[in-house]
Motif scaffolding. Sequence first.
Motif, mmCIF file in Angstrom:
data_model
loop_
_atom_site.group_PDB
_atom_site.id
_atom_site.type_symbol
_atom_site.label_atom_id
_atom_site.label_comp_id
_atom_site.label_asym_id
_atom_site.label_seq_id
_atom_site.Cartn_x
_atom_site.Cartn_y
_atom_site.Cartn_z
ATOM 1 N N ASP B 220 -14.183 -21.086 -2.988
ATOM 2 C CA ASP B 220 -12.975 -21.905 -3.071
ATOM 3 C C ASP B 220 -13.386 -23.350 -3.320
ATOM 4 O O ASP B 220 -14.311 -23.861 -2.682
ATOM 5 C CB ASP B 220 -12.158 -21.779 -1.787
ATOM 6 N N GLN B 221 -12.740 -24.003 -4.233
ATOM 7 C CA GLN B 221 -12.998 -25.401 -4.585
ATOM 8 C C GLN B 221 -14.480 -25.692 -4.788
ATOM 9 O O GLN B 221 -14.995 -26.706 -4.328
ATOM 10 C CB GLN B 221 -12.400 -26.308 -3.512
ATOM 11 N N GLY B 222 -15.145 -24.764 -5.467
ATOM 12 C CA GLY B 222 -16.518 -25.012 -5.895
ATOM 13 C C GLY B 222 -17.589 -24.789 -4.853
ATOM 14 O O GLY B 222 -18.745 -25.125 -5.082
ATOM 15 N N VAL B 223 -17.223 -24.249 -3.671
ATOM 16 C CA VAL B 223 -18.255 -23.911 -2.694
ATOM 17 C C VAL B 223 -18.066 -22.471 -2.218
ATOM 18 O O VAL B 223 -16.975 -21.918 -2.300
ATOM 19 C CB VAL B 223 -18.232 -24.851 -1.455
ATOM 20 N N ILE B 224 -19.176 -21.890 -1.730
ATOM 21 C CA ILE B 224 -19.074 -20.550 -1.150
ATOM 22 C C ILE B 224 -18.545 -20.681 0.272
ATOM 23 O O ILE B 224 -19.147 -21.350 1.107
ATOM 24 C CB ILE B 224 -20.446 -19.838 -1.151
ATOM 25 N N VAL B 225 -17.399 -20.055 0.510
ATOM 26 C CA VAL B 225 -16.793 -20.123 1.838
ATOM 27 C C VAL B 225 -17.346 -19.003 2.714
ATOM 28 O O VAL B 225 -17.619 -19.201 3.891
ATOM 29 C CB VAL B 225 -15.251 -20.012 1.741
ATOM 30 N N GLN B 226 -17.512 -17.828 2.125
ATOM 31 C CA GLN B 226 -18.073 -16.692 2.856
ATOM 32 C C GLN B 226 -18.994 -15.889 1.951
ATOM 33 O O GLN B 226 -18.737 -15.758 0.767
ATOM 34 C CB GLN B 226 -16.945 -15.763 3.338
ATOM 35 N N ASP B 227 -20.041 -15.360 2.531
ATOM 36 C CA ASP B 227 -20.970 -14.504 1.800
ATOM 37 C C ASP B 227 -21.384 -13.413 2.784
ATOM 38 O O ASP B 227 -22.215 -13.644 3.658
ATOM 39 C CB ASP B 227 -22.169 -15.342 1.333
ATOM 40 N N GLU B 228 -20.766 -12.251 2.670
ATOM 41 C CA GLU B 228 -20.941 -11.202 3.674
ATOM 42 C C GLU B 228 -21.128 -9.846 3.001
ATOM 43 O O GLU B 228 -20.600 -9.619 1.920
ATOM 44 C CB GLU B 228 -19.679 -11.089 4.556
ATOM 45 N N PRO B 229 -21.824 -8.945 3.686
ATOM 46 C CA PRO B 229 -21.820 -7.561 3.215
ATOM 47 C C PRO B 229 -20.381 -7.057 3.154
ATOM 48 O O PRO B 229 -19.550 -7.456 3.982
ATOM 49 C CB PRO B 229 -22.593 -6.814 4.311
ATOM 50 N N ALA B 230 -20.097 -6.191 2.174
ATOM 51 C CA ALA B 230 -18.719 -5.798 1.920
ATOM 52 C C ALA B 230 -18.019 -5.262 3.165
ATOM 53 O O ALA B 230 -16.883 -5.635 3.457
ATOM 54 C CB ALA B 230 -18.677 -4.773 0.800
ATOM 55 N N HIS B 231 -18.707 -4.379 3.910
ATOM 56 C CA HIS B 231 -18.018 -3.737 5.028
ATOM 57 C C HIS B 231 -17.632 -4.741 6.105
ATOM 58 O O HIS B 231 -16.635 -4.573 6.778
ATOM 59 C CB HIS B 231 -18.868 -2.588 5.600
ATOM 60 N N LEU B 232 -18.416 -5.810 6.225
ATOM 61 C CA LEU B 232 -18.075 -6.832 7.220
ATOM 62 C C LEU B 232 -16.956 -7.733 6.722
ATOM 63 O O LEU B 232 -16.068 -8.119 7.466
ATOM 64 C CB LEU B 232 -19.304 -7.682 7.545
ATOM 65 N N PHE B 233 -17.016 -8.055 5.421
ATOM 66 C CA PHE B 233 -16.098 -9.042 4.875
ATOM 67 C C PHE B 233 -14.642 -8.711 5.183
ATOM 68 O O PHE B 233 -13.876 -9.552 5.632
ATOM 69 C CB PHE B 233 -16.289 -9.157 3.360
ATOM 70 N N PHE B 234 -14.278 -7.469 4.915
ATOM 71 C CA PHE B 234 -12.856 -7.139 5.023
ATOM 72 C C PHE B 234 -12.398 -7.024 6.467
ATOM 73 O O PHE B 234 -11.209 -7.040 6.739
ATOM 74 C CB PHE B 234 -12.561 -5.849 4.249
ATOM 75 N N HIS B 235 -13.328 -6.923 7.418
ATOM 76 C CA HIS B 235 -12.922 -6.899 8.822
ATOM 77 C C HIS B 235 -12.983 -8.288 9.424
ATOM 78 O O HIS B 235 -11.988 -8.933 9.672
ATOM 79 C CB HIS B 235 -13.809 -5.927 9.603
#
Lengths: 224, 255
Positions: B220-235
């Motif tokens: 968002d707005q040119g920075v990485i806000v989150q970088d997570e393994p897929a299974h963690l991200f959605f929880h």
Amino acid sequence: MQEIWSNIVLFSPRLLEGTLITIQLTAISLIFSLIIGLAVALGKITHNKTINRICNFYISIVRGTPLLVQLLYVYFVFPDIGISLTAFQAAIVALSINESAYLAETFRAGIKSIPKGQMEAAQAIGMDYSLAMRRIILPQAIRNVIPAIGNSAIVLIKNSSLAAVITVTELMHNGNLLAASTYQNIQIFTMVAIVYWVLHYPLSLFVDYLEKRGAAHHVTSNQH
Amino acid sequence: MLQVTSINKSFHGKEVIKGIDLSIQKGEVVVIIGPSGSGKSTFLRMMNALEFPTEGDVLLEGESILYRTVGNKKVPRKEKELSKFRAEVGMVFQGFHLFAHKTVLENIIEGPMRVRKVSKETAILEAERLLQKVGLADKRDQYPHALSGGQQQRIAIARALAMKPKILLFDEPTSALDPELVGEVLLVMKELANEGMTMAVVTHEMGFAREVGDRIIFIDQGVIVQDEPAHLFFHINNNNDRIKRFLNTISRNVV
Ligand SMILES: Nc1ncnc2c1ncn2[C@@H]1O[C@H](COP(=O)(O)OP(=O)(O)OP(=O)(O)O)[C@@H](O)[C@H]1O
Ligand SMILES: [Mg+2]
């Protein structure tokens, strides 16, 4: 009536000789102007500012001065700077340069009309700028501008008549000479006009055909 | 495999990417999501030097694709060198961008023949295999404008694969498609992922992200806000406000 026919027979050989020269002038100048025009178009869109400026200057000079002046300039001034040309050669040089400036704009518009994605897709598979230009952009751009090139050829046929003033023995020049020696102005200049019209006609049909086909093609390719 | 190090990008003084680091492992599928205008395309395009970063570097297998080291100075690479790296990094665009004047087959063999200097026979054999793979063997001699969007995109994927890239970049590959054509493209991408292709995918297809993605990156707005393994991200990350809002908008649009 009798007299008109005998005059036609009498004038035809000279006018036909002139017509052949007119065709040669047009065809050779067209080929040179296509080559120069394409080079100038590429120079106009390259990222090198100096080359851009040179090309813009060239186009500006050529389009901003009359063809008649250019013809006389090449014929009379070039010898002074050590380049002596026959009248025919001088006409080729002037006509080629003149038409190239217009064709440069045609090619530039043709290249610009190709969507940016085509260049990017070509670069994405590892093509450099010049390979992408040659293999992907120019083939499409040139196909799009063929009708415009046809129109340029028509203009060139008619413009070549100006070469008469530097004594190139083309159609107009021969017509002029005949008229001066026979005073048959009406008949001779009518014949000259008809020949120019006949020369332009197949090209004009060709351009019409391409434009119709191009329009149809555009509609289908826009559908997705 | 591919590394992006503290990368910045400005357009006319406006900062669009503001210091992003990312490392993609061999065989990994990284899904990049984020709101419109957040810089996803710009970020992706820097991974194959279609966009040159204002700062930072991009490394492919440890080697900078952007700079050459001369003595101890970094010199921007020339066009020809950039092209060499681009050949190793495939890209699939939102708008397909098949070469309009070439048939399907010609589209696919163009790169191998002109860039890799593969013989025509070999290139055609490989192209036919790829066409089989994307399910379009019968379209071999068609022109792109005669194909549906979904078919065009599958051809575009085949064209990218023909270069045998080390990594494939996808920029919203299904966003320009009618909804009923999205599935056929995602299916091809899923297959590639299963075969171990390294991929970076910008997409709004959350189903695909969840199912195929190894890692989800939210920009968002040119920075990485989150970088997570897929299974963690959605929880877990549903408690991040910006992401929550974004996921809500997306699911509303889909339904
Ligand atoms: N060539 C360019 N010149 C100027 N500004 C640009 C250029 N390319 C992108 N931008 C700007 O950079 C910002 C990020 O654009 P980018 O296309 O990377 O966003 P995005 O996340 O891919 O958006 P979308 O989801 O709409 O595709 C936008 O504000 C855009 O206007
Ligand atoms: Mg984008």
